[in-house]
Scaffold this motif. Structure first.
Motif, mmCIF file in Angstrom:
data_model
loop_
_atom_site.group_PDB
_atom_site.id
_atom_site.type_symbol
_atom_site.label_atom_id
_atom_site.label_comp_id
_atom_site.label_asym_id
_atom_site.label_seq_id
_atom_site.Cartn_x
_atom_site.Cartn_y
_atom_site.Cartn_z
ATOM 1 N N ALA A 147 -57.072 1.315 -34.482
ATOM 2 C CA ALA A 147 -56.267 2.523 -34.372
ATOM 3 C C ALA A 147 -56.008 3.034 -35.780
ATOM 4 N N VAL A 148 -56.778 4.011 -36.199
ATOM 5 C CA VAL A 148 -56.725 4.467 -37.581
ATOM 6 C C VAL A 148 -55.712 5.595 -37.755
ATOM 7 N N PRO A 149 -55.365 5.955 -39.011
ATOM 8 C CA PRO A 149 -54.332 6.962 -39.252
ATOM 9 C C PRO A 149 -54.766 8.359 -38.826
ATOM 10 N N GLU A 150 -53.798 9.204 -38.554
ATOM 11 C CA GLU A 150 -54.098 10.520 -37.997
ATOM 12 C C GLU A 150 -53.054 11.537 -38.464
ATOM 13 N N PHE A 151 -53.480 12.774 -38.635
ATOM 14 C CA PHE A 151 -52.673 13.836 -39.221
ATOM 15 C C PHE A 151 -51.421 14.163 -38.411
ATOM 16 N N GLY A 152 -51.574 14.402 -37.108
ATOM 17 C CA GLY A 152 -50.447 14.825 -36.284
ATOM 18 C C GLY A 152 -49.336 13.800 -36.218
ATOM 19 N N ARG A 153 -49.698 12.553 -36.013
ATOM 20 C CA ARG A 153 -48.676 11.498 -35.927
ATOM 21 C C ARG A 153 -47.979 11.309 -37.271
ATOM 22 N N THR A 154 -48.745 11.408 -38.344
ATOM 23 C CA THR A 154 -48.158 11.296 -39.677
ATOM 24 C C THR A 154 -47.191 12.449 -39.927
ATOM 25 N N SER A 155 -47.551 13.640 -39.480
ATOM 26 C CA SER A 155 -46.702 14.815 -39.655
ATOM 27 C C SER A 155 -45.336 14.613 -39.009
ATOM 28 N N ALA A 156 -45.328 14.103 -37.785
ATOM 29 C CA ALA A 156 -44.070 13.913 -37.073
ATOM 30 C C ALA A 156 -43.177 12.914 -37.782
ATOM 31 N N VAL A 157 -43.770 11.844 -38.301
ATOM 32 C CA VAL A 157 -42.986 10.834 -39.005
ATOM 33 C C VAL A 157 -42.347 11.437 -40.260
ATOM 34 N N ILE A 158 -43.100 12.270 -40.966
ATOM 35 C CA ILE A 158 -42.559 12.947 -42.151
ATOM 36 C C ILE A 158 -41.347 13.782 -41.772
ATOM 37 N N PHE A 159 -41.489 14.561 -40.708
ATOM 38 C CA PHE A 159 -40.381 15.417 -40.275
ATOM 39 C C PHE A 159 -39.157 14.599 -39.894
ATOM 40 N N VAL A 160 -39.356 13.545 -39.105
ATOM 41 C CA VAL A 160 -38.236 12.723 -38.635
ATOM 42 C C VAL A 160 -37.513 12.068 -39.810
ATOM 43 N N LEU A 161 -38.255 11.499 -40.742
ATOM 44 C CA LEU A 161 -37.632 10.853 -41.902
ATOM 45 C C LEU A 161 -36.848 11.853 -42.739
ATOM 46 N N LYS A 162 -37.412 13.039 -42.922
ATOM 47 C CA LYS A 162 -36.731 14.081 -43.681
ATOM 48 C C LYS A 162 -35.451 14.506 -42.963
ATOM 49 N N ALA A 163 -35.540 14.711 -41.664
ATOM 50 C CA ALA A 163 -34.398 15.176 -40.882
ATOM 51 C C ALA A 163 -33.270 14.144 -40.837
ATOM 52 N N LEU A 164 -33.636 12.865 -40.864
ATOM 53 C CA LEU A 164 -32.645 11.794 -40.794
ATOM 54 C C LEU A 164 -32.147 11.373 -42.173
ATOM 55 N N GLY A 165 -32.662 12.019 -43.204
ATOM 56 C CA GLY A 165 -32.242 11.670 -44.556
ATOM 57 C C GLY A 165 -32.754 10.314 -45.006
ATOM 58 N N LYS A 166 -33.930 9.944 -44.506
ATOM 59 C CA LYS A 166 -34.505 8.631 -44.826
ATOM 60 C C LYS A 166 -35.735 8.768 -45.733
ATOM 61 N N THR A 167 -35.693 9.714 -46.650
ATOM 62 C CA THR A 167 -36.833 9.930 -47.530
ATOM 63 C C THR A 167 -36.986 8.836 -48.583
ATOM 64 N N ASP A 168 -36.003 7.933 -48.646
ATOM 65 C CA ASP A 168 -36.124 6.802 -49.574
ATOM 66 C C ASP A 168 -36.933 5.659 -48.971
ATOM 67 N N SER A 169 -37.363 5.814 -47.719
ATOM 68 C CA SER A 169 -38.202 4.797 -47.085
ATOM 69 C C SER A 169 -39.506 4.673 -47.875
ATOM 70 N N GLY A 170 -39.964 3.442 -48.055
ATOM 71 C CA GLY A 170 -41.139 3.199 -48.884
ATOM 72 C C GLY A 170 -42.401 3.878 -48.409
ATOM 73 N N PHE A 171 -42.485 4.222 -47.139
ATOM 74 C CA PHE A 171 -43.708 4.817 -46.601
ATOM 75 C C PHE A 171 -43.620 6.332 -46.492
ATOM 76 N N TYR A 172 -42.495 6.928 -46.901
ATOM 77 C CA TYR A 172 -42.328 8.380 -46.782
ATOM 78 C C TYR A 172 -43.247 9.135 -47.745
ATOM 79 N N ALA A 173 -43.155 8.828 -49.036
ATOM 80 C CA ALA A 173 -43.962 9.540 -50.040
ATOM 81 C C ALA A 173 -45.460 9.397 -49.775
#
Length: 292
Positions: A147-173
């Motif tokens: 199960a390899v990485p994909e654009f759409g799923r990555t996009s949603a995770v970016i949005f959720v982390l940003k919205a929750l104020g969790k941009t300090d998570s190691g996998f966000y950047a």
């Protein structure tokens, strides 16, 4: 008045639907959560708040031990398909973001489990992209699938982390880097038409949801990223609008639908048209989930 009647109908119907043992319940639960949360934000009511609470409670009971959700709780019992999927988990997480922005309390442990799920949905070979499901593989009929990485799923995770104020998570950047990298070069629609995005994964018919997630992520990253996303992705979607106002899935080389024509025949144009319209409306900031 028509909108209020529809809201009241769904407020009564969705919680019952979830308890009736229907298949693929995670999706209507997540979309229902987004819808009711947006309704509550626009016109607060006790009925809608009660429905939101019931949906969140049901989702809390169905959250897997790994922190994610699959199509339906029964899939874990059948063991014939992944019990957890980033696509389903992402839509639930977006719903929880919408609920929080509508002033609804969201259990902290649900959010903590989602973040842990995301943390295990990347690995050193994914270049920051989010995988199909936790730990990078799933079992289908006893066979282990990549199960390899994909654009759409990555996009949603970016949005959720940003919205929750969790941009300090190691996998966000790294996820943001993956998102921007896969927005460049050859057209996104070409990658999807080849049943892959950024040289990875098919995602079977994920163009609509990928576009929606991509719009949320791009808008959350600021004007520069939104402008780039619009030029590289949304303009192609605008060009794909049919004469009757509905939207098709953009294809290439004259191949309408880009290989995913079955979405029109099995789901119908309502799905692609609705989800494209929401994506195009992101910069208007009318919805709670698209408010910066």
């Amino acid at each position: 008045e028509p909108v209020k009647k529809a809201t009241d109908f769904l407020a009564a119907r969705i919680p019952k639907y979830l308890e009736e043992g229907n298949s693929l319940r995670t999706w209507p639960a997540a979309v229902g959560l987004i819808f009711h949360s947006e309704s509550q934000r626009a016109a607060p009511s006790e009925t809608t708040a009660t429905a939101i609470g019931a949906i969140i409670a049901w989702l809390g009971r169905q959250q897997q031990a790994c922190g994610g959700w699959g199509h339906d709780p029964t899939f874990q019992e059948k063991k014939s398909y992944p019990a957890d999927l980033n696509s389903a988990t992402n839509l639930v997480a977006i719903g929880l973001v919408a609920a929080k922005r509508a002033g609804i309390e969201v259990p902290g442990d649900m959010v903590h489990k989602i973040l842990d799920y995301y943390a295990h949905s990347v690995h050193e070979k994914s270049e920051g992209g989010i995988l199909y499901c936790r730990d990078g593989f799933y079992r289908t009929n006893g066979r282990i699938e990549n199960a390899v990485p994909e654009f759409g799923r990555t996009s949603a995770v970016i949005f959720v982390l940003k919205a929750l104020g969790k941009t300090d998570s190691g996998f966000y950047a790294p996820a943001v880097d993956f998102f921007k990298k896969n927005m460049k070069g050859e057209r996104l629609t070409e990658r999807i038409s080849e049943r892959r995005i950024g040289a990875v994964e098919d995602g079977h018919g994920c163009y609509g949801l990928g576009l929606f997630n991509g719009a949320l992520a791009a808008w959350s990253q600021g004007e520069g990223t939104w402008t780039a996303f619009r030029g590289k992705v949304l303009d192609e979607t605008l060009a794909a609008q049919r004469a009757d106002g509905s939207y098709d899935i953009p294809g290439v080389a004259g191949k309408a639908g880009g290989g995913f024509e079955w979405i029109d025949s099995t789901i119908g144009r309502n799905y692609s048209t609705a989800i494209f319209a929401i994506a195009l409306a992101a910069p208007r900031g009318k919805l709670g989930i698209t408010s910066r």
